[in-house]
Design a protein around this motif. Structure first.
Motif, PDB file in Angstrom:
ATOM      1  N   LEU A 265      -1.654  -6.107   7.497  1.00  0.00           N
ATOM      2  CA  LEU A 265      -0.980  -4.827   7.689  1.00  0.00           C
ATOM      3  C   LEU A 265      -1.609  -3.788   6.776  1.00  0.00           C
ATOM      4  CD1 LEU A 265       2.423  -4.737   5.804  1.00  0.00           C
ATOM      5  CD2 LEU A 265       0.827  -6.631   5.551  1.00  0.00           C
ATOM      6  N   GLY A 266      -1.452  -2.507   7.135  1.00  0.00           N
ATOM      7  CA  GLY A 266      -2.042  -1.480   6.307  1.00  0.00           C
ATOM      8  C   GLY A 266      -1.787  -0.083   6.823  1.00  0.00           C
ATOM      9  N   ILE A 267      -2.565   0.853   6.286  1.00  0.00           N
ATOM     10  CA  ILE A 267      -2.495   2.271   6.643  1.00  0.00           C
ATOM     11  C   ILE A 267      -3.911   2.723   6.994  1.00  0.00           C
ATOM     12  CG2 ILE A 267      -1.961   4.597   5.830  1.00  0.00           C
ATOM     13  CD1 ILE A 267       0.120   3.410   3.981  1.00  0.00           C
TER      14      ILE A 267
ATOM     15  N   GLU B 188      -3.402   7.417  13.665  1.00  0.00           N
ATOM     16  CA  GLU B 188      -3.457   7.422  12.215  1.00  0.00           C
ATOM     17  C   GLU B 188      -2.053   7.121  11.704  1.00  0.00           C
ATOM     18  OE1 GLU B 188      -6.675  10.152  10.287  1.00  0.00           O
ATOM     19  OE2 GLU B 188      -5.544  11.401  11.668  1.00  0.00           O
ATOM     20  N   GLY B 189      -1.979   6.240  10.731  1.00  0.00           N
ATOM     21  CA  GLY B 189      -0.681   5.848  10.207  1.00  0.00           C
ATOM     22  C   GLY B 189      -0.636   4.367   9.913  1.00  0.00           C
TER      23      GLY B 189
ATOM     24  N   ILE C 100       0.878  -1.164   0.000  1.00  0.00           N
ATOM     25  CA  ILE C 100       0.000   0.000   0.000  1.00  0.00           C
ATOM     26  C   ILE C 100       0.912   1.209   0.000  1.00  0.00           C
ATOM     27  CG2 ILE C 100      -1.770   1.296   1.251  1.00  0.00           C
ATOM     28  CD1 ILE C 100      -2.572  -1.365   2.569  1.00  0.00           C
ATOM     29  N   THR C 101       0.780   2.064  -0.996  1.00  0.00           N
ATOM     30  CA  THR C 101       1.647   3.225  -1.138  1.00  0.00           C
ATOM     31  C   THR C 101       0.813   4.494  -1.060  1.00  0.00           C
ATOM     32  OG1 THR C 101       3.195   1.992  -2.532  1.00  0.00           O
ATOM     33  CG2 THR C 101       3.309   4.388  -2.631  1.00  0.00           C
ATOM     34  N   ARG C 102       1.323   5.444  -0.307  1.00  0.00           N
ATOM     35  CA  ARG C 102       0.606   6.706  -0.113  1.00  0.00           C
ATOM     36  C   ARG C 102       1.614   7.850  -0.176  1.00  0.00           C
ATOM     37  NH1 ARG C 102      -3.839   7.809   4.580  1.00  0.00           N
ATOM     38  NH2 ARG C 102      -4.377   9.942   3.994  1.00  0.00           N
TER      39      ARG C 102
ATOM     40  N   ALA D 291      -9.527   3.134   5.789  1.00  0.00           N
ATOM     41  CA  ALA D 291      -8.280   2.367   5.866  1.00  0.00           C
ATOM     42  C   ALA D 291      -8.091   1.560   4.600  1.00  0.00           C
ATOM     43  CB  ALA D 291      -8.285   1.439   7.085  1.00  0.00           C
ATOM     44  N   ALA D 292      -6.839   1.209   4.361  1.00  0.00           N
ATOM     45  CA  ALA D 292      -6.483   0.244   3.318  1.00  0.00           C
ATOM     46  C   ALA D 292      -5.573  -0.790   3.979  1.00  0.00           C
ATOM     47  CB  ALA D 292      -5.772   0.925   2.153  1.00  0.00           C
TER      48      ALA D 292
END
Length: 595
Positions: free
Chosen positions: A267-269, A232-233, A216-218, A275-276
């Motif tokens: 796992l994610g953001i 958040e994060g 997952i890229t942000r 959320a993703a």
């Protein structure tokens, strides 16, 4: 110990310290961070190069292909330039990018940017070529004889399906020069979970191996910094049977985090409400990282890489990855944890340290909501239930207060008798408490035990998406936001907005009045400092809570009202005079005499 008043003052001062810290330190700090981040993003957009060089993101056992991309296009242009498959479900709209098989265009149909139902719906994921790039991607890392494998630049061919819906999956395919055929079936449910089933078939003459990866890229952080009560994060449960791992953006900017190899988990953001997350193939070991890259386009990334799997000639291997991208709705998240056996998936919602209180409290509120259809009313009913649960403790608290009032004349006699002899005074007081069968601390503990409940309710109202844009009655259209009215502009009659530090709505004023009544249930303290504290505390709390979620203020006002009624009944039962009306008369008499 003179009486319980010192304990209540200590508790009140502790709460004031917390509220003051939020009001005078955290709020200005958050606003400064928000402005700094906005300036940073604007500067980044101006300086962003039109083309970023290729690179690779290393893991402990190999590399993932780079997720870099130029970030200067509009969202519409970035979507239009690539071949895509439309996504259209009850909850989602968007498209899958055939280049890389990326999920990089996703909107949430059920949620709008503001309470106005005509406002734009929430955009969650964006293409990599935009300044707000945010996407998920799965692919493979090849071996010496595997040939080229699906990665960020691979253009998949549509084998079956032209639109992804709840009832119609799509199938993509890619065949490389070494005789490996990759078939990807993508399906989605009626909420936010995508299922990606990859099959690798080896039509060549030699055994080969490939390692699945996901990321997952942000490109940026949330535009509004979160409060200290919310994470958040990055987050995840890395391996079955492990606890939740959380990392703030600021921490990852300083140092990347690599987790030990694990099997199972996710796992994610996460943002406050969205959320993703990636759920790797659960039977294959993987290693994972939370990273921040500055090579070219600055970006945050949560990724994993599975151990390589072997594919013999004439054989095939299938792997399943889950991708969550959507709103953190409590029943939906809980159902995913159960139905897919994802360990700790419900911790995607930040229930906090008081998880064992916070989540059951939400469940109770949600139960009432499903029967009454209004979360504001559900808060009122939940308050009644909490009051009933704490009734035995509250009964002891008010009974202790009533008994302390009853023996107040005897305490005054002891003061007159012993004067400055504090040791003798303390011994005489202890003997009096023993004779009268009074525990002076009994009135304090019930209040202390209710503080976690208050903070748990604050957490529920602040973090759960069910409270977002949830109306009450009248002017309250969002229980998660402060009361929109303000006494400064006469509650909207004057054509200007009140400064944030002077914002004081109707419900905070109601709360302050109920707190004033509750304080006047007790005699005015003889000590001038204590008396001043008690007189000013309702006003201070009124301004402090002016910026709090209106749902919490409504709870506090209703809780104060119930406390006044409950205390009145208990005091009357113990034959102790109710001081409320006499105190109110004395208060207004003093004010009129001063006038």
């Amino acid at each position: 110990m003179e009486n319980n008043r010192n304990y209540f003052i200590a508790i009140a001062l502790s709460v004031l310290v917390v509220l003051g810290w939020q009001f005078f330190y955290m709020n200005p700090r958050i606003e400064a961070q928000r402005q700094a981040e906005q300036l940073r993003q604007e500067e980044l957009a101006r300086q962003q190069p039109k083309d970023a060089g290729a690179g690779a993101a290393a893991t402990a056992t190999g590399t993932l292909p780079s997720a870099q991309s130029a970030a200067g296009e509009s969202r519409e242009d970035a979507i239009a330039k690539s071949a895509r498959i439309e996504i259209d479900t009850e909850a989602l709209s968007g498209s899958i990018n055939l280049a890389g098989g990326r999920l990089d265009d996703l909107r949430l149909k059920g949620y709008h940017e503001t309470v106005d139902r005509t406002s734009p719906i929430i955009t969650l994921l964006n293409p990599a070529d935009t300044k707000d790039g945010y996407f998920t991607e799965t692919g493979f890392v090849g071996s010496a004889n595997s040939g080229s494998v699906p990665g960020p630049s691979t253009v998949w061919t549509v084998k079956e399906g032209q639109k992804l819906t709840e009832t119609s999956p799509v199938t993509l395919t890619f065949t490389n020069e070494a005789g490996l055929t990759f078939t990807r079936k993508i399906s989605v449910d009626n909420h936010y979970m995508f299922t990606i089933e990859d099959t690798v078939a080896n039509a060549g003459t030699a055994e080969t191996s490939v390692a699945p990866y996901g990321r997952i890229t942000r490109y940026n952080k949330p535009t509004t910094p979160s409060a200290y009560v919310l994470h958040e994060g990055f987050l995840g449960v890395i391996g079955a049977g492990t606890s939740l791992t959380e990392s703030k953006y600021a921490a990852i900017e300083k140092e990347n985090a690599s987790m030990p190899k694990a099997t199972g988990g996710w796992l994610g953001i996460t943002d406050k409400y969205w959320a993703a997350a990636l759920v790797p193939p659960q039977a294959v070991a993987y290693e994972s990282r939370f990273s921040h890259f500055t090579d070219g386009q600055p970006r945050f990334q949560a990724d994993y890489k599975n151990d390589a799997v072997s594919v013999a000639p004439g054989q095939s291997v299938s792997l399943k990855t889950l991708v969550f991208a959507g709103a953190k709705e409590v029943p939906v998240i809980d159902a995913y944890e159960t139905s897919y056996s994802i360990p700790g998936f419900d911790r995607m919602i930040d229930w906090g340290w008081f998880y064992f209180i916070t989540k059951p409290m939400f469940k109770l509120m949600d139960f009432f909501f499903r029967h009454v259809g209004n979360f504001g009313v559900a808060i009122l009913l939940t308050t009644v239930v909490v009051k009933l649960l704490f009734f035995p403790l509250a009964n002891k608290q008010y009974a202790s207060m009533a008994n302390m009032k009853r023996i107040q004349p005897k305490l005054e006699e002891l003061k007159a008798k012993f004067g400055e002899d504090r040791m003798a005074m303390q011994q005489a007081m202890m003997e009096l408490y023993k004779t009268e069968k009074i525990n002076p601390v009994a009135g304090c503990w019930p209040l202390v035990l209710q503080i976690p409940v208050f903070f748990a309710l604050y957490k529920v109202i602040y973090i759960t998406i069910e409270m977002r844009h949830a109306p009450f009655f009248g002017w309250i259209h969002d229980l998660s936001a402060p009361d929109p009215t303000s006494i400064v502009n006469l509650f909207g009659l004057l054509p200007f907005a009140a400064p944030s530090f002077l914002h004081l709505g109707v419900w905070p004023i109601i709360m302050g009045i109920t707190m004033f009544f509750q304080m006047r249930m007790n005699p005015t303290p003889p000590d001038p400092t204590q008396a001043m504290l008690f007189n000013w505390m309702p006003l201070v709390f009124t301004f402090m809570l002016g910026s709090f979620p209106s749902g919490l203020v409504i709870y506090w006002a209703w809780n104060n009202t119930l406390s006044v009624l409950q205390q009145s009944v208990i005091m009357k039962r113990h034959g102790v005079k109710i001081e409320l009306f006499d105190n109110l008369k004395r208060t207004f008499r003093r004010k009129s005499s001063k006038a």
